[in-house]
Design a protein around this motif. Structure first.
Motif, PDB file in Angstrom:
ATOM      1  N   GLU A   1       3.497   5.731  -3.228  1.00 40.79           N
ATOM      2  CA  GLU A   1       4.668   6.359  -3.846  1.00 40.79           C
ATOM      3  C   GLU A   1       4.586   6.317  -5.367  1.00 40.79           C
ATOM      4  O   GLU A   1       5.187   7.140  -6.043  1.00 40.79           O
ATOM      5  N   LEU A   2       3.837   5.366  -5.896  1.00 38.16           N
ATOM      6  CA  LEU A   2       3.658   5.260  -7.347  1.00 38.16           C
ATOM      7  C   LEU A   2       2.462   6.087  -7.826  1.00 38.16           C
ATOM      8  O   LEU A   2       2.014   5.942  -8.947  1.00 38.16           O
ATOM      9  N   GLY A   3       1.946   6.942  -6.976  1.00 38.07           N
ATOM     10  CA  GLY A   3       0.835   7.799  -7.350  1.00 38.07           C
ATOM     11  C   GLY A   3      -0.499   7.068  -7.393  1.00 38.07           C
ATOM     12  O   GLY A   3      -1.407   7.447  -8.113  1.00 38.07           O
ATOM     13  N   GLY A   4      -0.615   6.007  -6.626  1.00 33.99           N
ATOM     14  CA  GLY A   4      -1.864   5.252  -6.570  1.00 33.99           C
ATOM     15  C   GLY A   4      -1.906   4.072  -7.523  1.00 33.99           C
ATOM     16  O   GLY A   4      -2.832   3.277  -7.477  1.00 33.99           O
ATOM     17  N   ALA A   5      -0.906   3.951  -8.372  1.00 33.14           N
ATOM     18  CA  ALA A   5      -0.862   2.825  -9.312  1.00 33.14           C
ATOM     19  C   ALA A   5      -0.493   1.549  -8.566  1.00 33.14           C
ATOM     20  O   ALA A   5       0.287   1.584  -7.616  1.00 33.14           O
ATOM     21  N   GLN A   6      -1.047   0.459  -8.997  1.00 27.96           N
ATOM     22  CA  GLN A   6      -0.716  -0.827  -8.408  1.00 27.96           C
ATOM     23  C   GLN A   6       0.688  -1.241  -8.838  1.00 27.96           C
ATOM     24  O   GLN A   6       1.014  -1.171 -10.013  1.00 27.96           O
ATOM     25  N   PRO A   7       1.503  -1.674  -7.894  1.00 27.77           N
ATOM     26  CA  PRO A   7       2.821  -2.192  -8.269  1.00 27.77           C
ATOM     27  C   PRO A   7       2.654  -3.455  -9.116  1.00 27.77           C
ATOM     28  O   PRO A   7       1.634  -4.135  -9.022  1.00 27.77           O
ATOM     29  N   PRO A   8       3.641  -3.787  -9.925  1.00 27.35           N
ATOM     30  CA  PRO A   8       3.555  -5.018 -10.716  1.00 27.35           C
ATOM     31  C   PRO A   8       3.316  -6.231  -9.814  1.00 27.35           C
ATOM     32  O   PRO A   8       3.773  -6.272  -8.667  1.00 27.35           O
ATOM     33  N   ALA A   9       2.610  -7.223 -10.336  1.00 24.46           N
ATOM     34  CA  ALA A   9       2.277  -8.414  -9.562  1.00 24.46           C
ATOM     35  C   ALA A   9       3.525  -9.120  -9.044  1.00 24.46           C
ATOM     36  O   ALA A   9       3.510  -9.706  -7.957  1.00 24.46           O
ATOM     37  N   SER A  10       4.620  -9.041  -9.782  1.00 27.12           N
ATOM     38  CA  SER A  10       5.852  -9.707  -9.356  1.00 27.12           C
ATOM     39  C   SER A  10       6.416  -9.119  -8.065  1.00 27.12           C
ATOM     40  O   SER A  10       7.188  -9.774  -7.372  1.00 27.12           O
ATOM     41  N   PHE A  11       6.017  -7.910  -7.711  1.00 23.74           N
ATOM     42  CA  PHE A  11       6.486  -7.296  -6.475  1.00 23.74           C
ATOM     43  C   PHE A  11       5.949  -8.029  -5.250  1.00 23.74           C
ATOM     44  O   PHE A  11       6.481  -7.880  -4.157  1.00 23.74           O
ATOM     45  N   ALA A  12       4.893  -8.811  -5.425  1.00 23.18           N
ATOM     46  CA  ALA A  12       4.336  -9.583  -4.314  1.00 23.18           C
ATOM     47  C   ALA A  12       5.343 -10.619  -3.815  1.00 23.18           C
ATOM     48  O   ALA A  12       5.235 -11.101  -2.687  1.00 23.18           O
TER      49      ALA A  12
ATOM     50  N   LEU B   1      10.269  -4.171   0.026  1.00 16.98           N
ATOM     51  CA  LEU B   1       9.243  -3.216  -0.422  1.00 16.98           C
ATOM     52  C   LEU B   1       9.431  -1.865   0.257  1.00 16.98           C
ATOM     53  O   LEU B   1       9.281  -0.821  -0.382  1.00 16.98           O
ATOM     54  N   ALA B   2       9.770  -1.885   1.541  1.00 18.41           N
ATOM     55  CA  ALA B   2       9.989  -0.638   2.273  1.00 18.41           C
ATOM     56  C   ALA B   2      11.186   0.123   1.690  1.00 18.41           C
ATOM     57  O   ALA B   2      11.122   1.346   1.515  1.00 18.41           O
ATOM     58  N   ARG B   3      12.268  -0.595   1.376  1.00 15.44           N
ATOM     59  CA  ARG B   3      13.444   0.054   0.778  1.00 15.44           C
ATOM     60  C   ARG B   3      13.110   0.641  -0.586  1.00 15.44           C
ATOM     61  O   ARG B   3      13.559   1.741  -0.936  1.00 15.44           O
ATOM     62  N   LEU B   4      12.313  -0.076  -1.369  1.00 17.59           N
ATOM     63  CA  LEU B   4      11.916   0.413  -2.687  1.00 17.59           C
ATOM     64  C   LEU B   4      11.063   1.676  -2.566  1.00 17.59           C
ATOM     65  O   LEU B   4      11.294   2.659  -3.274  1.00 17.59           O
ATOM     66  N   ALA B   5      10.097   1.665  -1.655  1.00 14.20           N
ATOM     67  CA  ALA B   5       9.250   2.843  -1.450  1.00 14.20           C
ATOM     68  C   ALA B   5      10.086   4.032  -0.970  1.00 14.20           C
ATOM     69  O   ALA B   5       9.891   5.164  -1.437  1.00 14.20           O
ATOM     70  N   ALA B   6      11.026   3.777  -0.066  1.00 11.20           N
ATOM     71  CA  ALA B   6      11.886   4.857   0.437  1.00 11.20           C
ATOM     72  C   ALA B   6      12.769   5.411  -0.674  1.00 11.20           C
ATOM     73  O   ALA B   6      12.975   6.623  -0.767  1.00 11.20           O
ATOM     74  N   ALA B   7      13.260   4.533  -1.536  1.00  9.54           N
ATOM     75  CA  ALA B   7      14.102   4.985  -2.651  1.00  9.54           C
ATOM     76  C   ALA B   7      13.306   5.836  -3.631  1.00  9.54           C
ATOM     77  O   ALA B   7      13.802   6.854  -4.126  1.00  9.54           O
ATOM     78  N   LEU B   8      12.066   5.452  -3.901  1.00  9.19           N
ATOM     79  CA  LEU B   8      11.215   6.251  -4.791  1.00  9.19           C
ATOM     80  C   LEU B   8      10.940   7.628  -4.190  1.00  9.19           C
ATOM     81  O   LEU B   8      11.002   8.637  -4.890  1.00  9.19           O
ATOM     82  N   LYS B   9      10.660   7.650  -2.900  1.00 10.91           N
ATOM     83  CA  LYS B   9      10.389   8.926  -2.221  1.00 10.91           C
ATOM     84  C   LYS B   9      11.617   9.829  -2.256  1.00 10.91           C
ATOM     85  O   LYS B   9      11.515  11.028  -2.544  1.00 10.91           O
TER      86      LYS B   9
ATOM     87  N   VAL C   1       0.842  -1.201   0.000  1.00 14.39           N
ATOM     88  CA  VAL C   1       0.000   0.000   0.000  1.00 14.39           C
ATOM     89  C   VAL C   1       0.875   1.247   0.000  1.00 14.39           C
ATOM     90  O   VAL C   1       0.622   2.203  -0.746  1.00 14.39           O
ATOM     91  N   ARG C   2       1.918   1.231   0.812  1.00 12.88           N
ATOM     92  CA  ARG C   2       2.854   2.370   0.861  1.00 12.88           C
ATOM     93  C   ARG C   2       3.533   2.570  -0.495  1.00 12.88           C
ATOM     94  O   ARG C   2       3.656   3.700  -0.992  1.00 12.88           O
ATOM     95  N   LEU C   3       3.965   1.479  -1.107  1.00 10.84           N
ATOM     96  CA  LEU C   3       4.601   1.552  -2.422  1.00 10.84           C
ATOM     97  C   LEU C   3       3.616   2.073  -3.462  1.00 10.84           C
ATOM     98  O   LEU C   3       3.967   2.903  -4.297  1.00 10.84           O
ATOM     99  N   SER C   4       2.391   1.618  -3.390  1.00 13.57           N
ATOM    100  CA  SER C   4       1.358   2.104  -4.303  1.00 13.57           C
ATOM    101  C   SER C   4       1.183   3.616  -4.161  1.00 13.57           C
ATOM    102  O   SER C   4       1.039   4.335  -5.150  1.00 13.57           O
TER     103      SER C   4
END
Length: 74
Positions: free
Chosen positions: A13-24, A31-39, A8-11
């Motif tokens: 950071e992506l502006g509400g877009a769903q992350p790719p299914a492979s991110f599951a 996921l937290a590191r990826l969201a922090a890197a995007l921010k 949800v946090r990553l979504s």
């Protein structure tokens, strides 16, 4: 940290877009590191744009800078 919460946090950071299914397949920490890197990257880009805009204002005659700044940065 739960994976669902981080998705949800990553979504967000992506502006509400769903992350790719492979991110599951990623764990919550990844996921937290990826969201922090995007921010962080968005913040870096915003700072770069602000700096470029301020430098561009240097090309505007001094008497007009206030009005131009006001028009550009409402």
């Amino acid at each position: 940290m739960r994976t669902d919460e981080e998705m949800v946090r990553l979504s967000g950071e992506l502006g509400g877009a769903q992350p790719p299914a492979s991110f599951a397949d990623l764990d919550a920490g990844e996921l937290a590191r990826l969201a922090a890197a995007l921010k962080a990257e968005r913040a870096r880009q915003a700072e770069g744009l602000n700096q470029a805009a301020e430098e561009a204002l240097g090309l505007v005659p001094a008497l007009a800078r206030g009005a131009v700044r006001k028009a550009l940065f409402r």
